[in-house]
Design a protein around this motif. Structure first.
Motif, short mmCIF file in Angstrom:
data_model
loop_
_atom_site.label_atom_id
_atom_site.label_comp_id
_atom_site.label_asym_id
_atom_site.label_seq_id
_atom_site.Cartn_x
_atom_site.Cartn_y
_atom_site.Cartn_z
N THR A 154 0.83 -1.22 0.00
CA THR A 154 0.00 0.00 0.00
C THR A 154 0.87 1.27 0.00
O THR A 154 0.39 2.34 -0.37
N GLY A 155 2.11 1.11 0.39
CA GLY A 155 3.02 2.26 0.38
C GLY A 155 3.32 2.74 -1.04
O GLY A 155 3.77 3.87 -1.25
N LYS A 156 3.04 1.88 -2.05
CA LYS A 156 3.33 2.25 -3.44
C LYS A 156 2.18 3.05 -4.07
O LYS A 156 2.30 3.54 -5.18
N PHE A 157 1.04 3.10 -3.38
CA PHE A 157 -0.12 3.82 -3.93
C PHE A 157 -0.34 5.06 -3.07
O PHE A 157 -0.84 4.98 -1.95
N GLU A 158 0.07 6.20 -3.61
CA GLU A 158 0.11 7.39 -2.74
C GLU A 158 -1.27 7.85 -2.27
O GLU A 158 -1.39 8.55 -1.28
N HIS A 159 -2.31 7.44 -2.98
CA HIS A 159 -3.66 7.87 -2.56
C HIS A 159 -4.38 6.82 -1.71
O HIS A 159 -5.60 6.90 -1.54
N TYR A 160 -3.63 5.85 -1.23
CA TYR A 160 -4.26 4.73 -0.52
C TYR A 160 -5.19 5.20 0.61
O TYR A 160 -6.29 4.67 0.78
N ALA A 161 -4.76 6.20 1.35
CA ALA A 161 -5.52 6.60 2.55
C ALA A 161 -6.71 7.52 2.21
O ALA A 161 -7.58 7.74 3.05
N ASP A 162 -6.77 8.02 0.98
CA ASP A 162 -7.72 9.09 0.65
C ASP A 162 -9.18 8.70 0.81
O ASP A 162 -9.97 9.41 1.42
N ALA A 164 -10.95 6.44 2.40
CA ALA A 164 -11.54 6.23 3.73
C ALA A 164 -10.99 7.23 4.75
O ALA A 164 -11.32 7.15 5.92
N LYS A 165 -10.17 8.18 4.27
CA LYS A 165 -9.49 9.14 5.15
C LYS A 165 -8.81 8.38 6.31
O LYS A 165 -9.03 8.64 7.49
N LEU A 166 -8.00 7.43 5.93
CA LEU A 166 -7.35 6.56 6.91
C LEU A 166 -6.19 7.26 7.61
O LEU A 166 -5.48 8.06 6.99
N ASP A 167 -6.01 6.93 8.86
CA ASP A 167 -4.85 7.39 9.61
C ASP A 167 -3.83 6.25 9.57
O ASP A 167 -3.82 5.38 10.43
N LEU A 168 -3.00 6.28 8.53
CA LEU A 168 -2.09 5.15 8.32
C LEU A 168 -1.05 5.03 9.43
O LEU A 168 -0.69 3.93 9.83
N ALA A 169 -0.60 6.20 9.94
CA ALA A 169 0.40 6.17 11.00
C ALA A 169 -0.20 5.51 12.24
O ALA A 169 0.43 4.65 12.88
#
Ligand code: AMP
Ligand code: ZN
Length: 453
Positions: A154-162, A164-169
């Motif tokens: 998922t780190g390769k897809f820069e919009h992954y968090a968009d 669901a407005k995910l807090d990846l950290a």
């Protein structure tokens, strides 16, 4: 003109002009057990969407999938495959389980008068396509291999968090340690799972020189690409799918095709039962058959579902189902009145009545508002026919014109009453009741009504 709430933008948007083809995909059932009333609520909402689009003049192509492989008991790529679990529970093969529960789903789907999808796609029919999809994602550098399977990075897809407005950290910090040390990010997910030597897993396909099976999210990206081509117009599902399943579908499709997956995303809220989440431990996993045992038809349930908004928090209780059932009977008896008083109803009818109802549904599927209008507007038989087409409530289908049958007995009863022969009058009334017809005395004379749904 349809306006709908688009999860991708978090706002209500105007939909494209009528007349065009609308490609729709609905994430379907995992066919390892009976679907409960919460599941069916979601398909009822999406059916309303299909129906309103068709009435508005759109052409619709709709695909629904059956998940018959790869959905694990935990959404985090761990636990048992739900189909394998079903097979062990019932001493059947996974294929028997998938067929049995798939058939049961369709039986209920039809009892609910839901529009038949153009394509019902079984995940296991797309395994070759899944493999090609993984190949493509790998070629483009979106995957990595672990001992457990092929994972999406998922780190390769820069919009992954968009989406669901995910807090990846935060996700990373809270990640369980030990599950898979090889995972690069907590949000990474399996697109293909390997079957380890000795591991029990009946559904298995050879890929990359060893047995395995597709990750759960993959089927939706693959099926959409093959059956509809992208980007599709509307993708639907329950809100539970936003943070993981739909987020992962979007990432996979981007990796496979470089395109967005869908232009509009619609999500329905979850219904609760007696204020609680639907869960086995609480014993509230009701099916439509459970409701039937208590005297409620699929149409009563559908009436209950559509009396609320698809995005609203809905709490199911049997008292509220009684209310929905009574409302449907009241509507059917207004149809009975139309049968008995055609001219008068047509003359007093407001020509724009149905347009107002349709407008409410076009406003982000506001079925509760449309139902309130139906309660209050003066409607003709023609309007009721259109209402049936819009909501699929079998109001007309279940409401035959009984005037011919009732007219003779009603006249006889009146005569008996005039002669003060009340015993005979009551006998006639009881005979009608046994045929599902009741007589209501009104200021303008007696009329017949349906006794029950
Ligand atoms: P599943 O078979 O678990 O994949 O669920 C089928 C569909 O039902 C999915 O779109 C879910 O989002 C939806 N769903 C599950 N539980 C509920 C619920 N309590 N209320 C509304 N929809 C639900
Ligand atoms: Zn899906």
């Amino acid at each position: 003109m349809l306006k709908i709430y688009n999860t991708a933008k978090r706002e209500i948007e105007k939909f494209k002009p009528a007349g065009e083809l609308v490609k729709i995909y609905t994430c379907g059932p995992t066919v390892y057990n009976f679907q409960h009333i919460g599941n069916y609520a979601s398909y009822i909402y999406w059916d309303l969407l299909i129906r309103v689009l068709k009435i508005d003049g759109y052409k619709v192509k709709r695909v629904l999938n059956f998940t018959d492989v790869g959905h694990l008991t935990s959404d985090a790529d761990s636990g048992e495959d739900k189909l394998e679990k079903g097979a062990a529970r019932e001493g059947k093969t996974v294929y028997e389980i998938a067929e049995f529960y798939g058939d049961d789903f369709m039986r209920n789907f039809r009892a609910l008068e839901l529009t038949e999808p153009d394509v019902i796609a079984h995940a296991t029919d797309y395994i070759e396509d899944d493999m090609k999809a993984v190949d493509k994602m790998t070629e483009k550098g979106f995957t990595y291999e672990t001992e457990d399977g092929i994972y999406f990075d998922t780190g390769k897809f820069e919009h992954y968090a968009d989406f669901a407005k995910l807090d990846l950290a935060g996700l990373q910090a809270g990640a369980r340690v030990g599950f898979s040390d090889e995972k690069r990010q907590a949000s990474d997910f399996a697109v293909w799972k390997f079957i380890k030597p000795g591991e029990k897993h009946a559904m298995r396909w050879d890929y990359l020189g060893r047995p395995g099976y597709p990750g759960w999210h993959l089927e939706c990206s693959t099926i959409i690409d093959k059956e509809l081509g992208g980007p599709i117009d509307i993708h639907t599902g329950g809100i539970d799918h936003i943070p993981v399943h739909h987020t992962n579908e979007i990432a996979q499709t981007y990796a496979m095709t470089g395109r967005e997956l869908a232009k509009y995303w619609l999500h329905c809220n979850f219904i609760t039962i007696d204020g609680e989440k639907i869960s086995k431990s609480l014993g509230n996993v009701y099916t439509l058959d459970d409701l039937a045992e208590r005297g409620f038809s699929p149409m009563d349930f559908k009436m209950w579902v559509l009396s609320g908004h698809y995005q609203g928090t809905r709490n199911f209780t049997f008292e509220s189902l009684v209310g929905a059932q009574a409302r449907r009977l009241a509507w059917r008896n207004r149809i009975a009145e139309c049968y008995q008083n055609k001219e008068a109803t047509a003359a007093s009818n407001d020509n724009s009545a149905f347009d107002k109802i349709l407008e409410a549904v076009n406003d982000n599927l506001n079925s509760p508002e449309a139902f309130a209008l139906i309660d209050n507007l003066n409607l003709s038989l023609d309007d009721w026919k259109k209402i049936d087409e819009l909501f699929g409530l079998k109001l007309i289908k279940d409401s035959p014109d009984l005037s011919q049958k009732a007219l003779g007995p009603i006249t006889e009863r009146e005569k008996a009453r005039a002669k003060k022969n009340f015993d005979e009058a009551d006998l006639i009334r009881d005979e009608l009741i046994s045929q599902g017809i009741t007589i209501k005395d009104t200021p303008s004379g007696p009329i017949w009504q349906y006794l029950k749904n």
